[in-house]
Each structure stands twice: as C-alpha cells, then as structure tokens.
Design a protein around this motif. Structure first.
Motif, PDB file in Angstrom:
ATOM      1  N   ALA A   1       0.372  -1.573   0.015  1.00 11.06           N
ATOM      2  CA  ALA A   1       0.127   0.017  -0.138  1.00 11.06           C
ATOM      3  C   ALA A   1       0.697   1.365  -0.236  1.00 11.06           C
ATOM      4  N   ILE A   2       1.847   1.434   0.701  1.00 12.45           N
ATOM      5  CA  ILE A   2       2.608   2.523   0.605  1.00 12.45           C
ATOM      6  C   ILE A   2       3.298   1.872  -0.643  1.00 12.45           C
ATOM      7  N   LEU A   3       3.948   1.994  -1.338  1.00 11.57           N
ATOM      8  CA  LEU A   3       4.638   1.758  -2.634  1.00 11.57           C
ATOM      9  C   LEU A   3       3.518   2.212  -3.564  1.00 11.57           C
TER      10      LEU A   3
ATOM     11  N   ARG B   1       1.874   5.338 -12.013  1.00 13.97           N
ATOM     12  CA  ARG B   1       1.424   4.375 -11.266  1.00 13.97           C
ATOM     13  C   ARG B   1       0.517   3.232 -11.525  1.00 13.97           C
ATOM     14  N   VAL B   2       0.129   3.058 -12.660  1.00 15.06           N
ATOM     15  CA  VAL B   2      -0.323   1.972 -12.819  1.00 15.06           C
ATOM     16  C   VAL B   2       0.494   0.403 -12.312  1.00 15.06           C
ATOM     17  N   LEU B   3       2.356   0.788 -12.749  1.00 13.62           N
ATOM     18  CA  LEU B   3       2.937  -0.113 -12.180  1.00 13.62           C
ATOM     19  C   LEU B   3       3.370  -0.353 -10.709  1.00 13.62           C
ATOM     20  N   ALA B   4       2.830   0.958 -10.018  1.00 13.98           N
ATOM     21  CA  ALA B   4       2.810   0.591  -8.339  1.00 13.98           C
ATOM     22  C   ALA B   4       2.076  -0.260  -8.497  1.00 13.98           C
ATOM     23  N   VAL B   5       0.249   0.428  -9.003  1.00 14.78           N
ATOM     24  CA  VAL B   5      -0.521  -0.293  -8.366  1.00 14.78           C
ATOM     25  C   VAL B   5      -0.445  -2.282  -8.252  1.00 14.78           C
ATOM     26  N   LEU B   6       0.243  -1.999  -9.634  1.00 17.13           N
ATOM     27  CA  LEU B   6      -0.110  -3.844  -9.698  1.00 17.13           C
ATOM     28  C   LEU B   6       1.228  -3.990  -8.585  1.00 17.13           C
ATOM     29  N   GLY B   7       2.576  -3.294  -8.380  1.00 20.14           N
ATOM     30  CA  GLY B   7       3.435  -3.380  -7.385  1.00 20.14           C
ATOM     31  C   GLY B   7       2.678  -4.400  -6.140  1.00 20.14           C
ATOM     32  N   GLY B   8       2.097  -3.621  -5.851  1.00 20.39           N
ATOM     33  CA  GLY B   8       0.491  -3.078  -4.782  1.00 20.39           C
ATOM     34  C   GLY B   8       0.100  -4.399  -3.652  1.00 20.39           C
ATOM     35  N   GLY B   9      -0.343  -4.569  -5.779  1.00 22.29           N
ATOM     36  CA  GLY B   9      -1.475  -5.579  -5.547  1.00 22.29           C
ATOM     37  C   GLY B   9      -0.224  -7.049  -5.195  1.00 22.29           C
ATOM     38  N   ALA B  10       1.042  -6.696  -6.209  1.00 21.53           N
ATOM     39  CA  ALA B  10       1.160  -7.804  -6.000  1.00 21.53           C
ATOM     40  C   ALA B  10       2.108  -8.381  -4.580  1.00 21.53           C
ATOM     41  N   LEU B  11       2.257  -7.764  -3.926  1.00 20.12           N
ATOM     42  CA  LEU B  11       2.703  -7.532  -2.081  1.00 20.12           C
ATOM     43  C   LEU B  11       1.290  -7.894  -1.132  1.00 20.12           C
ATOM     44  N   ALA B  12       0.857  -7.367  -1.063  1.00 21.53           N
ATOM     45  CA  ALA B  12      -0.371  -7.396  -0.849  1.00 21.53           C
ATOM     46  C   ALA B  12      -0.982  -8.982  -0.812  1.00 21.53           C
TER      47      ALA B  12
END
Lengths: 351, 297
Positions: free
Chosen positions: B26-28, B180-191
């Motif tokens: 989420a921070i990402l 922004r799209v990449l950051a959201v994808l990264g956040g999703g992967a960590l969750a």
C-alpha cells in the motif's frame, strides 16, 4: 484515445451510461461464473425465476427492499456531501440494538412503545455515524473509520445477546427474549414485508430528495460536496454539514435496523441474521441512483432482486452467499469507472 | 521469563508479517499517488491462488504458489489501475469495489478447496526456541530495500515525484500514468504475497474470510506509519503484538471475548485519531487520491 469535456451532459446520457455499465457488470459476472464452472444462463435464470417468478420470491425481494431503500436514500444524500459512509452495516446494527433495548426494557404503554422503538433506532444509528463524523474533524478518513466501526458493532451485538441481554427462556442459542407484542409490525399476508417500514422508507426517500433539491440545508450540502473551496468562501461550515449528514444517513440505517427487529425477528439476534449484507449493498443502491434519494425507489428493488437471488443461488445451485459480494463489487466498479463517460465524450486518435 | 518474551515476539512477528507485506504494498502505490482500499480483497485472492497451486500434492512447488499469489494480486489490482488511472474513477470507491470483488471471487472460486489438506507448507526456520517464517524474513528485507529504493535511487525518486507533483513530473518527461499503473500492480503483488503467507504458512489451509479484516488494518497502518517502509516494521509488530494479547487473554480473564475481537479495530481508530491530531496527514503524498489529468490543476 482522449476524453473531451461536455459542457452540459444530458440526463439521457447519464441514464444510458448507467444502463450500459449495468449490462457490462452482468457480463463480467457471467465470466466469473463460467470460471467457477457454472453456466451463467442457469445462474441468471435461477435468480430471476426464484425472485420474480412467484409470490414467495417477490415477498423476499420486498423484504430486502425495505432496509435497502432506507439506507440507500440516506447514503445518496451523504455521497452528495462527499461523506463516504461505508458503515451502514454497523449503523443498522446499532439501530437494532437501541430499538431492542427500548422494546425490552423501557416500560411504555403499548401505543407509545412502537414509535419509541423507531426513534431509538434512529438515535442509535445516528450516534454511531456521528463518531465517524467527529473523527473526520481530526483528519481520519470516514471510509476507514465507518468500516472499523462495523466490526466493533458486530462484537457489541454478540456481547449483548450472549451476555447481559441473553434471554431467560432460551437455551443453547444466543438471542434475547421476544419483544412485547405491541411492537410487532403487521406484514403483508404470506410474506415478511413489514409494510409500515416500507411506507416509512418511501417517505424518507421522497423527504430527503426534497431536502436535497429544495431546502437551504440541501443547497449548503451540495455546495460543500461539489466545491469545498467555494463553500469555505461563502462561509458554509463543511464540518457542521458533515455532522448533520452523518446523523441523517446513520439515522436512516438505524431506522432500517429497528424495522428489521420489530418487523421480522421480534428479538435481537446475531448480527449476520439481522443484516443480510444490507449495508454494503445499499452503497450500490445509492450509487446507481447517482446521488438522488428518490431514485432509490427504483434502484433498491433492483439490488433487492440480487440480494434475494443470492439466497436462491445458495439453495438451488449450492453457491456460497459471497456471490452477492461479486455482484455488488463488479456493479460498483463499472458504475464509477463509467462516470467519466457521462461528462466526457471519447475522441480516438491523437489530438 | 525469557520464554514469554520470545513467544510474544515470535507470535507478533507471525501476525505482523501479512500486515507488513500488505502495508509495504500500500505504501508503494500511495507514494505514487494512488490509494487502494482493496487490500482485503487482494489478500483473499492471493491466499486462494497460493493454496490452489500448493494443495493436493506433496511435491507442489511453493515458489510457484507464491508467484501465483502475487500474480493474482496484481491481476485484480489491474482493475483498480484501469478504473482510477485511465478512467479517473474515485480511488476510494474503486478500492472498496475491489475488496468486495476479491473476497467474493475468492469465496466462490475457493469453495472446492475448503477443508483440503496442505501437504507441503512453508516450514518455519528454527533457532533454539525462536522460530521465524521465511515470509517474515523476506518482509523485513523488503522493508529495508523499499526504504533505500524510495529514498536513494533515481527510479524511487521518480515514483515519489508522481505522487507529490504529477504535473512537474510530466513536464520532466515522466510517464505519470504508466508509473502509477506499475505502482498499483506492485502493491497488488505484495498484498497477494501477504495472502500467500496466510495460506501456505500461518494457517496452512484455505477458508472463506480467512483474511478477517487484516487487509483493512494494513490500509490504516500506512497512515499510522506516515508512509515510511521502515516504520511499517514497528507498526506491524505493534498490531501483531495486539493480536497475540487477544490470543493469550481470551478465556483467561474476566473480560468478555468480544472486547478482544473488537480491540484491533478500536485501536486502529484511536491510532488514526492520534496521527490526525499530530498532523500526521501532512506526511501524505501531496497528490494522493487524485487522478492526474494533463492541463488541469
């Protein structure tokens, strides 16, 4: 692809986009059902037959429409003020708690007790939402706070029915004694549609529409919601508007809670049995109505079909009740993602 | 006495791990300016994907299971990215929809895995009486790496600039939307990875609603820790310790059980209110929650 702003988006355009996003949502849900190994035609067919096909089904839809209408109308008002109340589930429960406390422990003569039960429900729900409005003053996002309060409300109900309010005559189960008979609401024959609450819901939806479009408070509310900068410049207190809005939207959910316990259960029982997911589904009711409380008269029965349909799917096709969450989530996502098409037209190619 | 301390630390680290992983995710995306409230749903699909790959076979590849969880989280997060970045939808409401879709889809698609055994769970590492999951070690390392990356590298700065001042970043040639799209994808992967921990290590089974509100707490934790990855370690430990207390005191005290089940959520409210009064909200990325449209202020 780029978006070109439309100066005056028409109502017809909004209606068309809303309808298109609903259809898209149902198609996406069909895809998910296919992934789960179900035939979408069978799923939708079963839902429609079970809800609209006979009197029993219609009664189940009607029963669920009542809380959805009350909560949805309140949420529509709240969303217009940019107060994102996601905690109607908890407010409904607190309304049920206050209503049950009044019905069980306040010694009032018969004809006065029922109105008192509903007033208590309104107060319970309103106070629960006021916590979130107060927390917003110290910059706590109300989506998070109302959500957290849902979990607290569930724990509170469980504590009461298993502890101090546990019925004297019940063994093995956890719920309270039944209310005095003077608090029972009449229902339509052969159904659980407690029609006095339904009438109350219609009155609330129309009343809030009037407040929103015709009263001074409604004007202040719309300005605060649409243009906070202008509101501040005009001396409108967004904090005070938020407090009042919270009281109304929470109170409406509290009324729904009072209606559920007085109209159907006649006692306080487990949270999952009082609310069949009304709080979250009502968010979609309000969003489908695009912030118009009166339009909830149409959108509440629509979501009522989906909620009742979820139960049919559980019984007939052995699907988990969670499918309702999928419907709600996908419809909500399609609705908000389509909003850009209401106010813009799409131009293909480069500018 | 020492054993009590060690046990508390072990348990707090265990419950803290999914909180830390999801919070880092989420921070990402929030540092890039996108709020994603759907963490609860992302964790749910992650847990299901991991369990679906690992269950039923004693020689299932656990790396593959974790990979599947991260992919599932990213795939669901893609919906959020398209809705909020491309179609400029309200980020808060879109996240809420995502939470509903994620928990709902996991409940529907996961029904067939309910009660199935997991032969090959991710084993804890043991040092005397101290045990730690490889997931925990990975989460701690990740927190350090993310703090370094955001603070000291060029690409980290680019991500932050998109969250603080997207117009300026745009002028400098940064692709705001893509970042922004990449950051959201990264956040999703960590969750999703947080969900994998629940399915493969912490509970080593799959059940509907197994995330039990942890995702919402992770979202609130981001504000509590002021969007800083290293502070997230302390925040996750704190809430992990709370869950441990709940586990220890339940049934062993005159306080009703319901008080303990409500406690983490009440504490989130208290903590958020304190953070708000201290003016912590001022630490938020300046463009957080707002879609970027070129030429609009």
């Amino acid at each position: 692809m780029r978006f070109v702003s439309l100066s005056a988006p028409s109502t017809a355009r909004a209606a068309l986009v809303t309808l298109a996003s609903l259809v898209t949502a149902l198609l996406i849900c069909a895809l998910i059902f296919t992934l789960a190994g179900q035939s979408p035609a069978e799923v939708y067919g079963t839902m429609l037959r079970g809800t609209l096909g006979d009197a029993t089904g219609l009664g189940e839809v009607g029963r669920r429409t009542i809380p959805l209408l009350l909560i949805g109308a309140g949420l529509a008002l709240a969303f217009r003020a940019q107060f994102f109340n996601i905690g109607a589930e908890g407010q409904l429960l607190l309304g049920a708690v206050f209503a049950a406390g009044t019905a069980l422990f306040v010694p009032l003569p018969g004809p006065l007790l029922l109105p008192a039960v509903f007033v208590a429900g309104f107060v319970g729900g309103g106070l629960w939402a006021l916590i979130a409005a107060a927390l917003r003053r110290v910059n706590v996002n109300e989506i998070l706070s109302t959500l957290m309060l849902n979990y607290v409300a569930v724990a509170l109900v469980t504590y009461l029915i298993a502890g101090p309010w546990k019925g004297k005559d019940v063994r093995g189960y956890i719920y309270t004694d039944t209310f005095p008979a003077s608090t029972y609401l009449p229902t339509l024959p052969g159904s659980q549609v407690h029609w006095p609450t339904l009438l109350l819901g219609v009155a609330v939806a129309l009343g809030l529409q009037w407040v929103l479009s015709r009263s001074t408070f409604g004007y202040a509310l719309r300005v605060v919601g649409e243009n906070p900068g202008a509101a501040r410049y005009a001396g409108l207190s967004s904090g005070r508007v938020a407090l009042l809005v919270a009281l109304i939207t929470g109170g409406a959910a509290g009324l729904a809670g009072a209606g559920e316990v007085a109209g159907i259960h006649h006692r306080l029982l487990e949270a999952g049995q009082i609310s069949l997911g009304y709080g979250f589904t009502a968010v979609i009711v309000a969003w489908l109505a695009r912030g118009n409380p009166a339009l909830c008269l149409i959108t509440a029965p629509v979501m009522g079909i989906i909620l009742a349909g979820g139960d049919i799917l559980k019984i007939d096709l052995n699907l988990p009740f969670r499918v309702v969450d999928i419907f709600s989530g996908v419809i909500l996502l399609c609705l908000i993602a389509s909003e850009v098409f209401v106010r813009h037209r799409v131009q293909w190619g480069r500018a | 006495m020492d054993n009590v301390v060690i046990e508390a630390l072990v348990r707090a680290l265990a419950v803290g791990t999914p909180l830390l992983l999801a919070c880092l995710g989420a921070i990402l995306n929030e540092r890039a300016g996108v709020v994603n409230l759907g963490v609860e749903g992302l964790m749910a699909v992650g847990a299901l994907a991991a369990f679906a790959v690992a269950a039923g076979s004693p020689d299932a590849n656990l790396w593959l299971a974790v990979g599947a969880a991260m992919l599932a989280g990213a795939a669901l997060a893609l919906l959020h990215a398209v809705a909020t970045v491309t179609l400029r939808a309200n980020q808060f409401v879109s996240g809420l929809a995502l939470a509903l879709i994620g928990t709902g889809a996991a409940g529907l698609l996961g029904k067939r895995f309910e009660g199935l055994p997991l032969f090959n769970k991710v084993a804890d590492w043991t040092l005397g009486s101290f045990t730690i999951s490889p997931f925990t070690v990975a989460a701690l390392l990740l927190a350090g790496a993310m703090a370094f990356w955001l603070g000291a590298t060029r690409s980290g700065l680019t991500l932050r600039s998109v969250g603080e001042n997207p117009a300026a970043a745009d002028v400098l040639g940064v692709n705001v939307g893509l970042t922004r799209v990449l950051a959201v994808l990264g956040g999703g992967a960590l969750a999703g990875m947080a969900g994998a921990f629940l399915a493969l290590s912490y509970r080593s089974s799959w059940a509907d609603n197994m995330t039990a509100g942890l995702g919402w707490i992770a979202v609130a934790l981001v504000i509590f820790v002021g969007w800083r990855p290293l502070r997230a370690i302390a925040g996750a430990l704190f809430f992990g310790f709370l869950y441990y207390l709940q586990f220890r005191l339940q049934g062993n005290s005159p306080i009703p059980t319901e008080v303990f089940s409500a406690m983490p959520f009440v504490l989130v409210l208290v903590v958020l209110a304190l953070a708000g009064m201290r003016g912590q909200a001022g630490n938020a990325p300046a463009a957080l929650g707002r879609a970027y449209v070129r030429g609009e202020r």
